[in-house]
Design an enzyme around this catalytic site. Structure first.
Site, mmCIF file in Angstrom:
data_model
loop_
_atom_site.group_PDB
_atom_site.id
_atom_site.type_symbol
_atom_site.label_atom_id
_atom_site.label_comp_id
_atom_site.label_asym_id
_atom_site.label_seq_id
_atom_site.Cartn_x
_atom_site.Cartn_y
_atom_site.Cartn_z
ATOM 1 N N ALA A 134 0.941 -0.978 -0.313
ATOM 2 C CA ALA A 134 -0.113 -0.376 -0.676
ATOM 3 C C ALA A 134 0.858 1.212 -0.113
ATOM 4 C CB ALA A 134 -0.703 -0.093 1.068
ATOM 5 N N TRP A 162 8.900 1.861 4.003
ATOM 6 C CA TRP A 162 9.548 3.423 2.886
ATOM 7 C C TRP A 162 9.539 4.964 4.302
ATOM 8 C CZ3 TRP A 162 12.750 1.628 -0.493
ATOM 9 C CH2 TRP A 162 11.970 0.758 -0.728
ATOM 10 N N ARG A 268 2.824 18.556 -0.192
ATOM 11 C CA ARG A 268 3.205 18.772 -1.925
ATOM 12 C C ARG A 268 4.258 20.024 -2.134
ATOM 13 N NH1 ARG A 268 -1.729 15.057 -3.320
ATOM 14 N NH2 ARG A 268 -0.582 12.955 -2.673
ATOM 15 N N ARG A 293 34.683 25.419 -19.929
ATOM 16 C CA ARG A 293 35.251 24.625 -20.777
ATOM 17 C C ARG A 293 35.473 24.990 -21.708
ATOM 18 N NH1 ARG A 293 38.372 19.774 -21.016
ATOM 19 N NH2 ARG A 293 36.794 18.408 -22.252
ATOM 20 N N GLN A 304 25.801 27.280 -29.506
ATOM 21 C CA GLN A 304 24.311 27.408 -29.540
ATOM 22 C C GLN A 304 23.349 26.053 -29.357
ATOM 23 O OE1 GLN A 304 21.268 26.818 -32.511
ATOM 24 N NE2 GLN A 304 21.054 29.159 -32.603
ATOM 25 N N ILE A 363 25.974 17.788 -20.473
ATOM 26 C CA ILE A 363 26.832 19.563 -20.240
ATOM 27 C C ILE A 363 28.352 19.199 -19.832
ATOM 28 C CG2 ILE A 363 26.735 21.559 -20.343
ATOM 29 C CD1 ILE A 363 24.674 21.915 -20.377
ATOM 30 N N GLU A 389 6.132 10.894 -1.834
ATOM 31 C CA GLU A 389 4.858 11.744 -1.781
ATOM 32 C C GLU A 389 3.653 11.790 -2.339
ATOM 33 O OE1 GLU A 389 4.923 14.596 0.962
ATOM 34 O OE2 GLU A 389 7.146 14.639 1.909
ATOM 35 N N GLY A 390 3.652 10.596 -2.769
ATOM 36 C CA GLY A 390 2.746 10.840 -4.544
ATOM 37 C C GLY A 390 3.098 10.874 -5.590
ATOM 38 N N THR A 391 3.007 9.650 -6.205
ATOM 39 C CA THR A 391 4.305 9.296 -7.313
ATOM 40 C C THR A 391 3.737 11.056 -8.836
ATOM 41 O OG1 THR A 391 2.696 8.004 -8.297
ATOM 42 C CG2 THR A 391 4.877 6.448 -7.249
#
Length: 405
Positions: A134, A162, A268, A293, A304, A363, A389-391
């Site tokens: 659950a 969890w 949330r 870099r 770009q 990058i 906390e909610g997918t």
């Protein structure tokens, strides 16, 4: 009720800069070490307690900020520092919110201070809702709470999973089923006081990211807690269950508040702010790298393909922050989430964190894939935001239901 504004006042700016300094000077230098150790960073939590960041007073001040921006601002700065350490610092807050959302004034005054301890003896707390069978499906919860009228105690049995700080917490807040026939409407939340017999830590999880935050199972075997440990009290629970039974007989009707869902609804936007902090951290590393870099005789930001990636990253982060701030202001102002604005903020910000951290690795190229640079860790950390906390799928379901009304 404060007016919605995008300008932080002087006090908020001071707090932001203070938190940023702690994140930069204390958290970041220790981040790689505690990620490798996969242990709760007690020394860092204690440092946060000594200067007042890890304390009930600090979170209360941010929580009651009339603009609603105190909590998201704090979350963004701390998670900019490091997500794993930050979650160890703020993880107690979810349990505290559970008590604040569902408890009486007496319960709040009694238990929330015990969740934090003090600067000389820091404590943590755990909110225990998910179970092996659950997670998002809270209606399938199996942990039971049975009232023993003879002793005025609740007896809890089940396994939670969890749980941030599960098993090592001083105070556990446990969501359990009190009336199985009512599904998610038959749930209630309970305080399990320190050193209560029958509560033990199960499996400690070795995670992909946020490794400095302790996550484990919590096993409850005939755990007896006093009647006053039922959040909100038995009279309020009996009234709520009676209304739910009446609505069930009538075939539906008005929605009845669920204790666990009330906690998640309140938190949330804060999770969205955590995701913004991680995304911003990765973006800043990538931006600095692109400016210094040199390839083919010029900094790679002059290409770009790289510049446009950074432009998209900056735009997405700002958009996510705006959604988080709007939802946070609405919650503080008492405006209902008629279009699931809280879920919108969490959904978008969490997806942005995953995307931006992945782009940051790209990058940096081969360097980004190594642990010599922090974006590899940030990418691993960011994966959790679309899950806990909610997918993202659950957020989309909540949003779709709200806009379909």
């Amino acid at each position: 009720m404060g007016e919605f504004t995008l300008d932080l006042n002087d006090d908020q700016k001071q707090v932001r800069d203070w938190l940023h300094g702690f994140a930069a000077d204390v958290m970041r230098p220790a981040a790689a070490e505690w990620d490798e150790r996969e242990e709760t960073p007690w020394p860092i939590i204690q440092e946060a307690a000594k200067i007042g960041i890890y304390s009930l007073d600090f979170y209360a001040q941010q929580f009651f900020d009339p603009t609603g921006l105190g909590i998201p601002m704090a979350m963004e700065e701390l998670f900019w520092g490091d997500a794993g350490i930050a979650l160890s610092i703020v993880g107690t807050g979810l349990a505290a919110v559970g008590v604040l959302a569902n408890g009486t004034e007496e319960q709040i005054g009694t238990w929330v201070p015990q969740m934090y301890g003090d600067a000389n003896d820091v404590k943590v707390a755990a909110f225990c809702s998910s179970e092996p069978d659950a997670g998002s499906d809270v209606a399938s919860m199996r942990t039971r709470a049975v009232y023993d009228e003879a002793t005025d105690e609740w007896v809890l049995n089940g396994t939670k999973t969890w749980a941030t700080n599960g098993g090592i917490a001083n105070v556990h807040v446990v969501v359990a089923v009190v009336d199985p026939e009512l599904g998610s409407k038959g749930h209630a939340s309970f305080i399990v006081p320190p050193n209560t017999p029958g509560l033990s830590q199960g499996q400690k999880f070795q995670k992909h990211g946020i490794r400095a935050s302790h996550t484990a199972e919590v096993v409850l075997e005939d755990v007896r807690v006093p009647g006053h440990c039922l959040l909100g009290g038995k009279e309020k629970l009996d009234e709520r269950l009676a209304r739910a039974r009446e609505k069930a007989k009538a075939g539906g009707g008005e929605r009845v508040k669920n204790a666990a869902m009330a906690t998640f609804e309140a938190s949330r936007p804060a999770v969205g702010a955590m995701a913004v902090g991680t995304a911003r951290a990765a973006y800043e590393v990538a931006l600095d790298y692109a400016k210094t870099r040199v390839q083919f005789g010029r900094p790679i930001i002059e290409n770009q393909g790289v510049a446009f990636q950074l432009a998209d990253m900056a735009t997405q982060i700002d958009a996510a922050r705006l959604l988080v701030w709007r939802a946070s202001w609405m919650a503080t102002a008492g405006k209902p989430f008629t279009a699931a604005e809280g879920s919108m903020s969490k959904l978008y910000a969490s997806e942005v964190a995953k995307n931006v951290t992945a782009q940051a690795i790209q990058i940096l190229g081969g360097n980004g894939y190594t642990r010599e640079y922090p974006v590899e860790r940030m990418h691993r950390d960011a994966a959790i935001y679309t899950i806990f906390e909610g997918t993202s799928e659950i957020q989309r379901m909540v949003i779709s239901r709200a806009i379909a009304k």
